[in-house]
Motif scaffolding. Structure first.
Motif, PDB file in Angstrom:
ATOM      1  N   LEU A 142       7.351  -0.110 -10.673  1.00 29.22           N
ATOM      2  CA  LEU A 142       7.771  -0.888 -11.620  1.00 29.22           C
ATOM      3  C   LEU A 142       8.311  -2.311 -10.829  1.00 29.22           C
ATOM      4  N   PRO A 143       8.127  -3.199 -11.542  1.00 27.63           N
ATOM      5  CA  PRO A 143       8.486  -4.501 -10.840  1.00 27.63           C
ATOM      6  C   PRO A 143       9.910  -4.576 -10.748  1.00 27.63           C
ATOM      7  N   ARG A 179      18.327  -0.100 -11.048  1.00 29.52           N
ATOM      8  CA  ARG A 179      17.481  -1.360 -10.766  1.00 29.52           C
ATOM      9  C   ARG A 179      17.917  -1.711  -9.300  1.00 29.52           C
ATOM     10  N   LEU A 180      16.608  -2.568  -9.007  1.00 36.37           N
ATOM     11  CA  LEU A 180      16.782  -3.255  -7.550  1.00 36.37           C
ATOM     12  C   LEU A 180      16.870  -4.895  -7.750  1.00 36.37           C
ATOM     13  N   PHE A 181      17.727  -5.305  -7.275  1.00 36.18           N
ATOM     14  CA  PHE A 181      17.844  -6.915  -7.215  1.00 36.18           C
ATOM     15  C   PHE A 181      17.742  -7.498  -5.796  1.00 36.18           C
ATOM     16  N   TYR A 182      16.763  -8.356  -5.675  1.00 29.77           N
ATOM     17  CA  TYR A 182      16.373  -8.878  -4.310  1.00 29.77           C
ATOM     18  C   TYR A 182      16.863 -10.148  -3.917  1.00 29.77           C
ATOM     19  N   GLU A 183      17.608 -10.882  -5.025  1.00 26.09           N
ATOM     20  CA  GLU A 183      18.122 -12.221  -4.587  1.00 26.09           C
ATOM     21  C   GLU A 183      19.311 -12.292  -3.629  1.00 26.09           C
ATOM     22  N   PRO A 184      19.443 -12.950  -2.620  1.00 19.01           N
ATOM     23  CA  PRO A 184      20.549 -12.876  -1.418  1.00 19.01           C
ATOM     24  C   PRO A 184      21.796 -12.910  -2.054  1.00 19.01           C
ATOM     25  N   CYS A 185      22.789 -12.021  -1.515  1.00 20.90           N
ATOM     26  CA  CYS A 185      23.832 -11.773  -2.331  1.00 20.90           C
ATOM     27  C   CYS A 185      25.151 -12.816  -1.670  1.00 20.90           C
ATOM     28  N   ASP A 209       8.456   4.503 -12.566  1.00 19.78           N
ATOM     29  CA  ASP A 209       8.566   5.292 -14.010  1.00 19.78           C
ATOM     30  C   ASP A 209       8.501   6.817 -13.831  1.00 19.78           C
ATOM     31  N   PRO A 210       9.521   7.355 -14.223  1.00 19.78           N
ATOM     32  CA  PRO A 210       9.715   8.948 -13.778  1.00 19.78           C
ATOM     33  C   PRO A 210       8.681   9.726 -14.291  1.00 19.78           C
ATOM     34  N   ASP A 211       8.036   9.284 -15.410  1.00 17.38           N
ATOM     35  CA  ASP A 211       7.189   9.952 -16.133  1.00 17.38           C
ATOM     36  C   ASP A 211       5.647   9.741 -15.543  1.00 17.38           C
ATOM     37  N   ASP A 241       0.917  -1.128   0.010  1.00 16.16           N
ATOM     38  CA  ASP A 241       0.088  -0.258   0.041  1.00 16.16           C
ATOM     39  C   ASP A 241       1.031   1.299  -0.077  1.00 16.16           C
ATOM     40  N   LEU A 242       2.186   1.190   0.488  1.00 21.80           N
ATOM     41  CA  LEU A 242       3.014   2.245   0.295  1.00 21.80           C
ATOM     42  C   LEU A 242       2.746   3.063  -1.128  1.00 21.80           C
ATOM     43  N   LYS A 243       2.555   2.387  -2.141  1.00 21.19           N
ATOM     44  CA  LYS A 243       2.474   3.067  -3.524  1.00 21.19           C
ATOM     45  C   LYS A 243       1.439   3.855  -3.507  1.00 21.19           C
ATOM     46  N   LYS A 244       0.387   3.941  -2.408  1.00 21.81           N
ATOM     47  CA  LYS A 244      -0.846   4.830  -2.607  1.00 21.81           C
ATOM     48  C   LYS A 244      -0.330   6.238  -1.972  1.00 21.81           C
ATOM     49  N   LEU A 245       0.628   6.349  -1.273  1.00 26.87           N
ATOM     50  CA  LEU A 245       1.027   7.559  -0.635  1.00 26.87           C
ATOM     51  C   LEU A 245       1.648   8.386  -1.597  1.00 26.87           C
ATOM     52  N   PRO A 246       1.661   9.809  -1.563  1.00 28.15           N
ATOM     53  CA  PRO A 246       1.928  10.949  -2.329  1.00 28.15           C
ATOM     54  C   PRO A 246       3.556  10.946  -2.269  1.00 28.15           C
ATOM     55  N   PHE A 247       4.220  11.382  -3.307  1.00 32.86           N
ATOM     56  CA  PHE A 247       5.678  11.603  -3.489  1.00 32.86           C
ATOM     57  C   PHE A 247       6.095  12.590  -2.559  1.00 32.86           C
ATOM     58  N   THR A 248       7.166  12.908  -2.321  1.00 40.50           N
ATOM     59  CA  THR A 248       7.995  13.992  -1.606  1.00 40.50           C
ATOM     60  C   THR A 248       9.035  14.373  -2.524  1.00 40.50           C
ATOM     61  N   THR A 249       9.098  15.550  -2.992  1.00 33.02           N
ATOM     62  CA  THR A 249      10.040  16.111  -3.982  1.00 33.02           C
ATOM     63  C   THR A 249      11.133  17.082  -3.359  1.00 33.02           C
ATOM     64  N   LYS A 250      12.003  17.406  -3.980  1.00 35.99           N
ATOM     65  CA  LYS A 250      13.177  18.321  -3.612  1.00 35.99           C
ATOM     66  C   LYS A 250      12.251  19.665  -3.411  1.00 35.99           C
ATOM     67  N   GLN A 251      11.460  20.039  -4.454  1.00 37.28           N
ATOM     68  CA  GLN A 251      10.495  21.253  -4.369  1.00 37.28           C
ATOM     69  C   GLN A 251       9.871  21.229  -2.893  1.00 37.28           C
ATOM     70  N   ASP A 252       9.196  20.017  -2.442  1.00 41.44           N
ATOM     71  CA  ASP A 252       8.413  20.249  -1.018  1.00 41.44           C
ATOM     72  C   ASP A 252       9.581  20.663   0.096  1.00 41.44           C
ATOM     73  N   LEU A 253      10.660  20.293   0.000  1.00 46.54           N
ATOM     74  CA  LEU A 253      11.708  20.854   0.825  1.00 46.54           C
ATOM     75  C   LEU A 253      11.909  22.268   0.856  1.00 46.54           C
ATOM     76  N   ARG A 254      11.944  22.755  -0.631  1.00 46.48           N
ATOM     77  CA  ARG A 254      12.341  24.029  -0.659  1.00 46.48           C
ATOM     78  C   ARG A 254      11.057  24.758  -0.496  1.00 46.48           C
ATOM     79  N   ASP A 255       9.852  24.475  -0.478  1.00 47.21           N
ATOM     80  CA  ASP A 255       8.708  25.043  -0.328  1.00 47.21           C
ATOM     81  C   ASP A 255       8.495  25.315   1.243  1.00 47.21           C
ATOM     82  N   ASN A 256       9.169  24.370   2.054  1.00 43.54           N
ATOM     83  CA  ASN A 256       8.933  24.357   3.597  1.00 43.54           C
ATOM     84  C   ASN A 256      10.488  24.736   4.202  1.00 43.54           C
ATOM     85  N   TYR A 257      10.979  25.354   3.330  1.00 44.20           N
ATOM     86  CA  TYR A 257      12.455  25.840   3.831  1.00 44.20           C
ATOM     87  C   TYR A 257      12.269  26.810   5.143  1.00 44.20           C
ATOM     88  N   PRO A 258      12.975  26.659   6.334  1.00 43.04           N
ATOM     89  CA  PRO A 258      14.273  25.750   6.297  1.00 43.04           C
ATOM     90  C   PRO A 258      13.626  24.322   7.160  1.00 43.04           C
TER      91      PRO A 258
END
Ligand SMILES: [Zn+2]
Lengths: 434, 140
Positions: A276-277, A306-312, A269-271, A55-72
């Motif tokens: 993504l899986p 990219r992310l790899f989940y297999e144990p190392c 997907d940045p656009d 369900d994490l994917k339901k949450l809104p993103f935070t961006t660098k702009q959010d940090l700027r808007d709420n500076y400092p």
């Protein structure tokens, strides 16, 4: 050596820890930070809607702009009196990004950096020279406390004054170097100019590199300049998330292990923002689940990986992120073709006749995009004839065309004539934006 | 044969002077110099009295430098002699890569410096035909 047992937990157990910590963090930011509450309300989502990790994917993103808007301090979840440290990253445009730490945040940061230092082969026997700039940046102090914590001797040399850096290395017997990959290459170059062979005359056996991405070609260049026996690893982090210590390469060199009990990674997907899986390439999004002062939720890093989940093979079970393929905001669009500077670097580093430094200039000529790449001549045997130099330029051009699918002008320049960097290298100038 | 330095320079104002300034600083005596107008970079060819030292000083300052052999032929100062020599080389099927001359010679005959497709063969050919081919010590 593996520093912490949390690095080897079964996946299910990692996810249980992540979910518990995510719920706790989410509740806290919702209650304490008006900006987060507002975002969640706008998205029509409450803390109770997060029923499992997916369900994490339901949450809104935070961006660098959010940090700027709420500076400092607008995104902080604790009052100023609970902070014990502040860092900032330089903003190329406008205000910097300010981050804060409670005492517990600093302890966790130190723990995370100790883990990645161990991954890269550091031990209590090491003499670690930190050639990151001290000051408001997180890089130097992050590595500083993490390495002290494992018992290494820390030499806070900071960046710059390269000849003195080399003197320290000789006199103190430095075994471990912390720097950006660009600066590490420059140090080796200066050592050679001073008549030293880093492999024989210096004792540096480990490089812990960070602050900017390191391609495989750059790693080979590091071995060429510092000696084939050097252990060369990179690690990853950014001040918004904590600083260095988010992830690091182990000696298997198969990606950077993310400290998953503190950070949850996703690839989107940045656009479209769609998740993504596993194994797909996209933008890295990180949620901080243990930070007290500034726990960012779904922070868009702009880094492509990219992310790899297999144990190392090293024994760690934590997810591995591939070397960065670039930053989504570094991408150049030239005559409609997407070009990452890292692709250009891969091509250039495979050409032995030129040096490790380069500059990319993009401009517009008669309404057409135009890219010029300056490289330094390193092989003086080509000075026999113009034909040999011309052939070299032609070969680089053709290799670039194969990889990028477009033509770039290649300009040979004299050795050491391009700019050297003590921190992150800035090799791209886009004059179209000026 | 003599030894010449080839130095990579960029086509910028003062780039040749930067090289000669380094030589001057170390009192290295310049015997010949040549460069051609090329759009971006150039290979500056120079002949000096102490080539290995000159190379060292230039490398210290970050230049890409190589020292290589070249043929220096003494020619009489009269019409047609250069043409005769060039004909001889051409007839032998040897290509000339570049050619320049020594200016400063204290009352001695001028020297023409040559780089060809086969230096040894060119040298043999010229000495056979009675040309005086200079060695490094002859140009000091
Ligand atoms: Zn591993």
């Amino acid at each position: 050596m593996i520093w912490a047992k949390e690095e080897t937990l079964p996946r299910q157990e990692i996810e249980n820890i992540q979910f518990t910590r995510l719920k706790e963090t989410l509740k806290r930011v919702y209650e304490k930070v008006p900006a987060y509450r507002k975002k969640m309300e706008q998205a029509g989502i409450s803390c109770e809607d997060i029923k499992d990790l997916k369900d994490l994917k339901k949450l809104p993103f935070t961006t660098k702009q959010d940090l700027r808007d709420n500076y400092p301090f607008g995104l902080f979840t604790v009052p100023k009196k609970d902070l014990v440290r502040i860092h900032a990253s330089s903003g190329t445009t406008g205000k910097p990004t300010v981050v804060g730490y409670t005492r517990k945040d600093l302890q966790i940061w130190t723990e995370c950096v100790s883990r990645i230092a161990c991954m890269g082969g550091a031990t209590s026997e090491d003499i670690a020279q930190i050639c990151f700039g001290y000051g408001m940046f997180t890089g130097a102090l992050g590595l500083h406390y993490g390495l002290e914590n494992i018992g290494a001797v820390v030499c806070p040399a900071s960046a710059g004054n390269t000849k003195k850096q080399i003197m320290y290395m000789q006199d103190f017997g430095t075994t471990l170097l912390v720097a950006t990959p660009s600066y590490a290459l420059h140090i080796a170059e200066v050592a050679r100019e001073m008549g030293l062979d880093p492999e024989k005359d210096l004792n540096v056996r480990i490089g812990l590199f960070g602050g900017e991405g390191m391609s495989e070609a750059m790693r080979s260049e590091m071995h060429r300049l510092w000696g084939s026996k050097m252990t060369v690893t990179q690690n990853y982090g950014m001040s918004e998330l904590m600083g260095p210590g988010v992830s690091g390469e182990c000696l298997e060199l198969c990606g950077m292990h993310i400290n998953e009990d503190h950070f949850i990674p996703e690839i989107i997907d940045p656009d479209t923002g769609e998740v993504l899986p596993p194994g797909a390439k996209g933008e890295l999004v990180i949620t901080c689940i243990t930070k007290e002062a500034l726990p960012l939720i779904r922070y868009r890093t702009r880094d492509i990986t990219r992310l790899f989940y297999e144990p190392c093979k090293c024994g760690r079970t934590t997810v591995r992120m591939e070397s960065l393929s670039g930053r989504s905001d570094d991408m150049l669009i030239i005559r409609g073709v997407n070009v990452f500077p890292s692709q250009i670097e891969e091509v250039l580093f495979k050409v032995p006749e030129i040096g490790a430094h380069y500059e990319i200039v993009v401009d517009r000529k008669d309404y057409l995009d135009f890219m010029e790449i300056k490289v330094e001549l390193a092989d003086e045997s080509l000075l026999d004839s113009y034909a040999k130099l011309g052939e070299l330029e032609k070969r680089i051009k053709s290799n670039l065309r194969t990889v990028l699918g477009l033509d770039a002008a290649v300009k040979l320049v004299a050795p050491r004539s391009l700019k050297r960097f003590e921190g992150k290298a800035k090799r791209v100038t886009d004059l179209r934006k000026m | 044969m003599i030894r010449q330095l080839s130095v990579f320079i960029q086509n910028e104002i003062g780039s040749v002077a930067q090289v000669t300034a380094i030589l001057k600083e170390h009192s290295i005596n310049l015997r010949a110099i040549a460069s051609f107008d090329t759009p971006e970079f150039a290979i500056l060819r120079i002949v000096v009295d102490r080539p290995d030292e000159a190379k060292k000083y230039l490398i210290e300052k970050g230049y890409a430098v190589t020292v290589s052999d070249a043929i220096a032929v003494e020619l009489e100062d009269k019409p047609g002699v250069l043409n005769d020599m060039l004909q001889l080389i051409a007839n032998e099927g040897l290509g000339i890569n570049y050619i320049y001359s020594v200016v400063f010679r204290r009352n001695k005959a001028p020297l023409i410096i040559l780089n060809t497709s086969d230096l040894e063969k060119t040298k043999l050919l010229l000495t056979d035909k009675g040309y005086s081919v200079a060695e490094q010590e002859d140009i000091l």
